[in-house]
Scaffold this motif. Sequence first.
Motif, short mmCIF file in Angstrom:
data_model
loop_
_atom_site.label_atom_id
_atom_site.label_comp_id
_atom_site.label_asym_id
_atom_site.label_seq_id
_atom_site.Cartn_x
_atom_site.Cartn_y
_atom_site.Cartn_z
N ASP A 190 36.87 32.47 41.07
CA ASP A 190 36.06 31.31 41.42
C ASP A 190 34.85 31.64 42.30
O ASP A 190 34.06 30.78 42.63
N GLY A 194 39.40 33.14 45.06
CA GLY A 194 40.53 32.50 44.38
C GLY A 194 40.32 32.48 42.88
O GLY A 194 39.52 33.24 42.34
N ASN A 195 41.05 31.61 42.22
CA ASN A 195 40.97 31.46 40.77
C ASN A 195 40.59 30.04 40.41
O ASN A 195 40.81 29.12 41.19
#
Length: 132
Positions: free
Chosen positions: A56, A60-61
């Motif tokens: 991201d 994170g994702n």
Amino acid sequence: GDQMGEKVVFFVDGKGSSFAKMEEEAVSNTALKREALLLWVRRHGEGFAKVRIGADGYGGNALFATDDIAENELIGVIPYSMTFSPEGIVHATSMKQMLQEFYADVTVPPEIVTCMFLLKEQHAGEQSFFAP
């Protein structure tokens, strides 16, 4: 490590390995984990056909569209039984009664109950519903 020009070289078992190579392997491993997660969600949830999981930009994702998604089109559904929420944890485990009692006890922080659940699932390894 030993500096050779502008590149730092690490020696492990007599073989040289640059940080860039180790970073490349870590990125590849992360991509494989993301793909495994998406396959798992598709198998146990509903939808997620037009998305991929990627970095991201903040460590994170996130989900990213791989195809056009129409307004109000369902992207995906994850049942509570697949989440680490109090509702999901209570329904997804053999520890159901004990966890319900802990969640009902206002003196036990909910984070502690969630940690207990995560430890149980980690201990289960590949036998955990949440594996890989």
